[in-house]
Design an enzyme around this catalytic site. Structure first.
Site, PDB file in Angstrom:
ATOM      1  N   ARG A  94      -4.391   4.848 -11.826  1.00 34.58           N
ATOM      2  CA  ARG A  94      -3.382   5.594 -11.085  1.00 34.58           C
ATOM      3  C   ARG A  94      -2.384   6.286 -12.026  1.00 34.58           C
ATOM      4  O   ARG A  94      -1.936   7.395 -11.741  1.00 34.58           O
ATOM      5  CB  ARG A  94      -2.649   4.650 -10.130  1.00 34.58           C
ATOM      6  CG  ARG A  94      -1.726   5.350  -9.144  1.00 34.58           C
ATOM      7  CD  ARG A  94      -1.135   4.345  -8.168  1.00 34.58           C
ATOM      8  NE  ARG A  94      -2.125   3.865  -7.209  1.00 34.58           N
ATOM      9  CZ  ARG A  94      -2.389   4.455  -6.055  1.00 34.58           C
ATOM     10  NH1 ARG A  94      -1.757   5.561  -5.727  1.00 34.58           N
ATOM     11  NH2 ARG A  94      -3.285   3.949  -5.232  1.00 34.58           N
TER      12      ARG A  94
ATOM     13  N   GLU B  12      -7.310  -1.882  -7.811  1.00 35.06           N
ATOM     14  CA  GLU B  12      -7.044  -1.862  -6.373  1.00 35.06           C
ATOM     15  C   GLU B  12      -8.345  -2.119  -5.624  1.00 35.06           C
ATOM     16  O   GLU B  12      -9.426  -1.755  -6.070  1.00 35.06           O
ATOM     17  CB  GLU B  12      -6.428  -0.529  -5.959  1.00 35.06           C
ATOM     18  CG  GLU B  12      -5.114  -0.242  -6.674  1.00 35.06           C
ATOM     19  CD  GLU B  12      -4.453   1.033  -6.187  1.00 35.06           C
ATOM     20  OE1 GLU B  12      -4.757   1.464  -5.059  1.00 35.06           O
ATOM     21  OE2 GLU B  12      -3.642   1.591  -6.943  1.00 35.06           O
TER      22      GLU B  12
ATOM     23  N   GLU C 196      -6.342  10.173  -1.057  1.00 34.38           N
ATOM     24  CA  GLU C 196      -5.190   9.890  -1.922  1.00 34.38           C
ATOM     25  C   GLU C 196      -5.459  10.360  -3.344  1.00 34.38           C
ATOM     26  O   GLU C 196      -4.540  10.834  -4.024  1.00 34.38           O
ATOM     27  CB  GLU C 196      -4.848   8.403  -1.918  1.00 34.38           C
ATOM     28  CG  GLU C 196      -3.569   8.144  -2.718  1.00 34.38           C
ATOM     29  CD  GLU C 196      -3.042   6.740  -2.565  1.00 34.38           C
ATOM     30  OE1 GLU C 196      -1.882   6.506  -2.955  1.00 34.38           O
ATOM     31  OE2 GLU C 196      -3.776   5.875  -2.077  1.00 34.38           O
TER      32      GLU C 196
ATOM     33  N   ASP D 217      -3.067  19.472  -0.063  1.00 38.36           N
ATOM     34  CA  ASP D 217      -1.737  20.067   0.039  1.00 38.36           C
ATOM     35  C   ASP D 217      -1.570  21.064  -1.104  1.00 38.36           C
ATOM     36  O   ASP D 217      -0.887  20.810  -2.099  1.00 38.36           O
ATOM     37  CB  ASP D 217      -0.675  18.961  -0.032  1.00 38.36           C
ATOM     38  CG  ASP D 217       0.724  19.510   0.222  1.00 38.36           C
ATOM     39  OD1 ASP D 217       0.830  20.601   0.810  1.00 38.36           O
ATOM     40  OD2 ASP D 217       1.700  18.849  -0.180  1.00 38.36           O
TER      41      ASP D 217
ATOM     42  N   HIS E  48      -5.952   2.471   8.402  1.00 38.24           N
ATOM     43  CA  HIS E  48      -7.197   2.726   7.674  1.00 38.24           C
ATOM     44  C   HIS E  48      -7.383   4.242   7.672  1.00 38.24           C
ATOM     45  O   HIS E  48      -7.903   4.817   8.632  1.00 38.24           O
ATOM     46  CB  HIS E  48      -8.386   2.044   8.349  1.00 38.24           C
ATOM     47  CG  HIS E  48      -8.333   0.552   8.303  1.00 38.24           C
ATOM     48  ND1 HIS E  48      -8.151  -0.155   7.133  1.00 38.24           N
ATOM     49  CD2 HIS E  48      -8.446  -0.379   9.288  1.00 38.24           C
ATOM     50  CE1 HIS E  48      -8.159  -1.456   7.395  1.00 38.24           C
ATOM     51  NE2 HIS E  48      -8.328  -1.624   8.702  1.00 38.24           N
TER      52      HIS E  48
ATOM     53  N   CYS F 118      -9.368   6.030   6.153  1.00 38.77           N
ATOM     54  CA  CYS F 118     -10.766   6.465   6.172  1.00 38.77           C
ATOM     55  C   CYS F 118     -11.211   6.784   7.601  1.00 38.77           C
ATOM     56  O   CYS F 118     -12.032   7.666   7.825  1.00 38.77           O
ATOM     57  CB  CYS F 118     -11.678   5.376   5.612  1.00 38.77           C
ATOM     58  SG  CYS F 118     -11.108   4.668   4.066  1.00 38.77           S
TER      59      CYS F 118
END
Length: 819
Positions: free
Chosen positions: A473, A506, A517, A574, A785, A787
């Site tokens: 990350r 993670e 993400e 975005d 969730h 997904c």
């Protein structure tokens, strides 16, 4: 030739042998109207008709009698038979084609008689006969009346003057020119369409004419031998009543089928001609074909066994609508120039595995170029502003019944034998086209997965069916860049696999949400102003490539790959780019007009130069040398032309100055960066129908989604699970809270639940969110969730507690730990 077509041709031969064509001067020895013809009984005529069909013998044009054109009025026939047949002022029987003067003379005669039967007879005879109609209303006829409004009182024209126009054997054929006088036709229709009896005759004549025209075009190649055959379609399409119910049932569907049989060169001539007619006329034609499509679709029921693709009327009307679509583009604001250079893929002599498996047709590079588009040398991306907005060509009724899985198969595999509406993408809305793109992407993913399995079996390696990215990350750019760069160099086809992202440390399993993400975090870092890859315009709120960036090309390729992967994996990003970026991705260069949203301040300055009324040279003191600042704020000079500092900007060359300035800002100064960016994008999308199906503004919607958030639509389509339903009190409280949120809070909620703050293509109603019960009253926060667009909501004891817990969750929720 199919059975129905053969049957119709044989019937025409039989009628010709038994009834004749109606032409008293016929010279065809196999026609009953010929003086040398020997009559046959019906059985002999049937056998002879079959023989003539096999020989492809000559077919006469039909010259109907008054009984065919006005419905068989026996009393009228008897009256006409008592007249002197040689008198041109009473039956006009020798009128073989029409001019404006001739028609006005007949109309005047009928008005004096108080009876329009003679006019109906002539109209029926000419408008049902291809040769007669083709020769009518010609520009080269000396008797054409130039007067637009006055009646033909005192004219010397008679029906006997209406002889066949002489052809000039030395005239060179101009493919863009037509010999029919369109203005004369419009004046004639203005006079005819107010007469009810004549309009009925026009419907009947068109019904008879068009099947014969269709056969002539399909089997006799009449247009190639006589380009004036196009006049028939020009004349018929000037009828402003074609959209009326009388035509929609039979006449107009048959006419569209005939028009769709025209060769591409003829369709291009029609498009060029109609493009000069102006908005009202082009819109009328567009609405005529749209009404026929809608009328046909709503009048029938379609399913997987009865496809709309097999409806000849809908298909033919769509193909005719394509002519109007290109006419609208040609008649609007065009930019045929300023095209980006396309990099051609080097063809390898080695067979690919797809070819060895016989699947090369499914995975060929891009769709075929539309023949009409190719003939006109025009693309929809060349249009700056069409006469008719692109959205008006979309037919919602058709989009509701298209089976895109079947249509996609026709488009990719059976294009030569089956019609696909993706070959006419202008009629499809973005939701339908996105569904077609989704099928294309999924099939490629499955194909790459299968090929990986085959390679692994041969080489004895562990199969890797996914595009796996394992990233940290806090080092997301470095990790993603290294991995994607290795893939793009070693095996670019791996980019076509389904994306699977894992954040180190993670435990989230990527079913779509982790990828969302990942994209978001990559973009946040890449577009960070501190990195300096992009510049940010405070007025437009958009990013542009930094021409002074020190980052290497691989960084820009990464951004291109990320955009391509987002489309390929159906993720929304975005991203805040001006429209010129998407135009450039589809093959166009940026021009002065594109500066309006990418560089609004510069655009206004250049616009001021173009509109300046005074002396540009003395008032502005500009030269063809410009300056801008580099990454460190130092001035950089650039000559737009050689020795630019010595060339002043004047009234005469200011347009050139503006064009060169825009070309530098949007193209030359960022050529290195954008070329790398586009290369990365094409690594993923080069074999996709994206470029064929979507316009620049639609590509932006695919990548960025819509910023219009309709939460009422989301509420209507949301499903519930675990004991919740629409009437549960906590659900009612939940939606009241959501609707009371401001825009920023709504976006946070959407980000928390779905992984993005944008609506997908088609709006929030297409999202299919699920709200599931997650236990009874508790202090735990709501979870999600992403997904599956699922919100896990405990049954809180009060509305206030629900609001407080929900706000905390959407404000601080980030990452994929154990929930």
């Amino acid at each position: 030739m199919n059975r129905d077509t053969a049957k119709r041709l044989i019937e025409r031969y039989f009628r010709q042998l038994t009834e004749g064509c109606g032409n008293t001067n016929c010279t065809n020895e196999m026609c009953a109207s010929c003086h040398e013809f020997r009559p046959l009984d019906n059985n002999s005529a049937a056998a002879k008709a079959l023989e003539l069909f096999k020989m492809n013998a000559e077919l006469c044009d039909y010259h109907p009698s008054i009984s065919h054109t006005i419905g068989g009025n026996t009393e009228t026939d008897n009256k006409m038979s008592n007249k002197d047949p040689c008198s041109p002022t009473e039956d006009f029987s020798d009128v073989r084609y029409l001019t404006e003067d001739t028609l006005c003379l007949i109309l005047k005669f009928c008005e004096e008689q108080g009876n329009y039967n003679v006019l109906a007879r002539v109209i029926g005879r000419v408008f049902s006969n291809a040769e007669a109609l083709m020769k009518s209303f010609r520009k080269d006829n000396p008797n054409t009346n130039p007067d637009l409004g006055e009646e033909n009182h005192g004219t010397s024209a008679t029906s006997s003057s209406a002889t066949t126009p002489e052809e000039n054997p030395h005239k060179v054929f101009d493919p863009n020119e037509v010999t029919v006088d369109v203005n004369a036709i419009r004046r004639v229709y203005d006079k005819l369409l107010c007469i009810e009896q004549v309009e009925n005759v026009l419907v009947n004549a068109m019904t008879y004419l068009t099947p014969n025209v269709e056969l002539d075009l399909e089997y006799l190649d009449v247009y190639e031998s006589n380009p004036d055959y196009l006049n028939i379609f020009i004349i018929v399409m000037e009828n402003s009543n074609l959209h009326s119910p009388e035509y929609l049932e039979v006449a107009l569907p048959q006419f569209c089928k005939a028009m769709s049989k025209l060769p591409v060169a003829a369709l291009a001539r029609l498009a060029r001609l109609w493009s000069g007619f102006g908005l009202p006329h082009i819109r009328r034609m567009m609405e005529t074909f749209q009404q026929l499509i809608t009328f046909t679709v709503v009048s029938n029921e379609y399913d997987s066994d009865n496809l709309v693709n097999d409806d000849e009327t809908v298909v033919a009307a769509t193909q005719c609508l394509k002519i109007v679509f290109y006419a609208s583009i040609l008649g609007g604001e065009l930019d045929r120039e300023h095209n980006e250079e396309e990099e051609e893929d080097s063809d390898s002599d080695e067979l690919t595995l797809h070819e060895l498996l016989g699947e090369e047709r499914l995975y060929k590079t891009g769709p075929p170029v539309d023949p009409l588009e190719n003939e006109l040398c025009i693309r929809s991306v060349d249009s700056r502003k069409p006469l008719i907005p692109f959205e008006d060509f979309v037919n919602d009724s058709l989009n509701d019944v298209v089976e895109m899985d079947k249509d996609f198969t026709f488009f990719k595999v059976n294009a030569e034998t089956k019609f696909s509406f993706q070959s006419c993408p202008f009629i499809l809305n973005i939701v339908t086209k996105n569904q077609g793109l989704y099928y294309d992407n999924r099939i490629r993913m499955y194909s790459e997965r299968r090929l990986t399995a085959l390679y692994s079996m041969v080489q004895g390696q562990q199969p890797n069916p996914y595009l796996k990215l394992k990233v940290r990350r806090d080092h997301i750019i470095d990790d993603a860049l290294v991995r994607l760069e290795m893939i793009s160099m070693e095996n670019p086809s791996d980019l076509k696999k389904q994306l699977f992202v894992e954040f180190e440390g993670e435990q989230g399993v990527d079913e779509g949400g982790v990828s969302k993400e990942f994209f978001q975090l990559v973009l946040e870092e890449i577009f960070n102003p501190d990195i300096g890859m992009f510049t940010y315009d405070d007025e437009s709120k958009l990013f542009w490539f930094n021409s002074s960036s020190l980052e290497n090309e691989a960084q820009y390729s990464l951004i291109g790959i990320v955009l391509g992967l987002a489309i390929y994996n159906n993720c929304i990003l975005d991203v805040h780019f001006p429209m010129v970026v998407y135009r450039k991705l589809l093959g166009k260069k940026g021009t002065y007009l594109d500066l309006s949203d990418s560089h609004p301040v510069l655009y206004q300055s250049l616009k001021g130069i173009l509109q300046h009324d005074g002396n540009v040279k003395d008032d502005m003191m500009l030269t063809f040398q410009i300056s801008h600042t580099d990454l460190f704020g130092n001035p950089v000079l650039y000559d737009l032309k050689e020795h630019g500092e010595q060339i002043p900007v004047t009234e005469e060359n200011r347009q050139e100055f503006v064009d060169l300035f825009a070309d530098y800002i949007l193209n030359k100064s960022v050529e290195r960066q954008f070329k790398a960016f586009k290369k990365g994008f094409l690594m993923v999308t080069n074999e996709s129908p994206l470029k064929h199906l979507f316009r620049p503004e639609e590509v932006e919607l695919l990548i960025c989604g819509s910023r219009k958030l309709d939460f009422e639509a989301l509420e209507k389509t949301t499903d519930y699970d675990g004991g919740y339903n629409r009437e549960t009190q906590v659900i009612k409280d939940f939606w009241e809270i959501i609707h009371s949120f401001g825009d920023e809070q709504r976006r946070l909620f959407l980000q928390f639940t779905t992984g993005t703050d944008r609506a997908p293509v088609g709006g929030l109603g297409k999202l299919k969110m699920i709200i599931a019960k997650n236990g009874s009253d508790t202090d735990r926060l709501p979870t999600s969730h992403t997904c599956f667009n699922a919100l896990l909501l405990p049954e809180y004891s009060s509305k206030e507690k629900l609001r407080e817990r929900l706000l905390k969750a959407i404000t601080y929720g980030k990452g994929f730990g154990m929930l």
